[in-house]
Design a protein around this motif. Sequence first.
Motif, PDB file in Angstrom:
ATOM      1  N   LEU A 191       0.918  -1.371   0.010  1.00  0.00           N
ATOM      2  CA  LEU A 191      -0.078   0.126  -0.006  1.00  0.00           C
ATOM      3  C   LEU A 191       1.026   1.331  -0.176  1.00  0.00           C
ATOM      4  O   LEU A 191       0.626   2.273  -0.833  1.00  0.00           O
ATOM      5  N   GLY A 192       1.952   1.124   0.870  1.00  0.00           N
ATOM      6  CA  GLY A 192       2.879   2.504   0.868  1.00  0.00           C
ATOM      7  C   GLY A 192       3.615   2.743  -0.447  1.00  0.00           C
ATOM      8  O   GLY A 192       3.563   3.823  -0.898  1.00  0.00           O
ATOM      9  N   TYR A 193       4.094   1.687  -1.081  1.00  0.00           N
ATOM     10  CA  TYR A 193       4.583   1.688  -2.248  1.00  0.00           C
ATOM     11  C   TYR A 193       3.532   2.039  -3.430  1.00  0.00           C
ATOM     12  O   TYR A 193       4.005   2.890  -4.431  1.00  0.00           O
ATOM     13  N   GLY A 194       2.400   1.601  -3.535  1.00  0.00           N
ATOM     14  CA  GLY A 194       1.393   2.256  -4.310  1.00  0.00           C
ATOM     15  C   GLY A 194       1.080   3.656  -4.148  1.00  0.00           C
ATOM     16  O   GLY A 194       1.102   4.522  -5.127  1.00  0.00           O
ATOM     17  N   LEU A 195       1.001   4.088  -2.997  1.00  0.00           N
ATOM     18  CA  LEU A 195       0.714   5.573  -2.660  1.00  0.00           C
ATOM     19  C   LEU A 195       2.196   6.353  -2.953  1.00  0.00           C
ATOM     20  O   LEU A 195       1.720   7.374  -3.921  1.00  0.00           O
TER      21      LEU A 195
END
Length: 88
Positions: free
Chosen positions: A12-16
């Motif tokens: 999720l963090g990398y997607g953001l």
Amino acid sequence: AWYVSESALNALGYGLMGDGMLDEAIAVFSFNVQLYPESANTHDSLGEAYLNAGRDEDAIASYRRSLELDPRNTNAAAMLERLGAGDR
């Protein structure tokens, strides 16, 4: 009760971060560090988000913690060198 894995939060963090939402990515990676404080990977990911946000001192602290937890983390060592903090 619910469970969110370290890898799911990291994704999720990398997607953001990939969408340019750095503040949100930092928040997710920070939460992941709180949930999994002994994971070198969570600190490394947070360091990367800080680096992308231009927060070099925070990045250095995260990469140092990652390297403390896993002295074989070559990425953290390389990033510390890049930030001029490899010898401190």
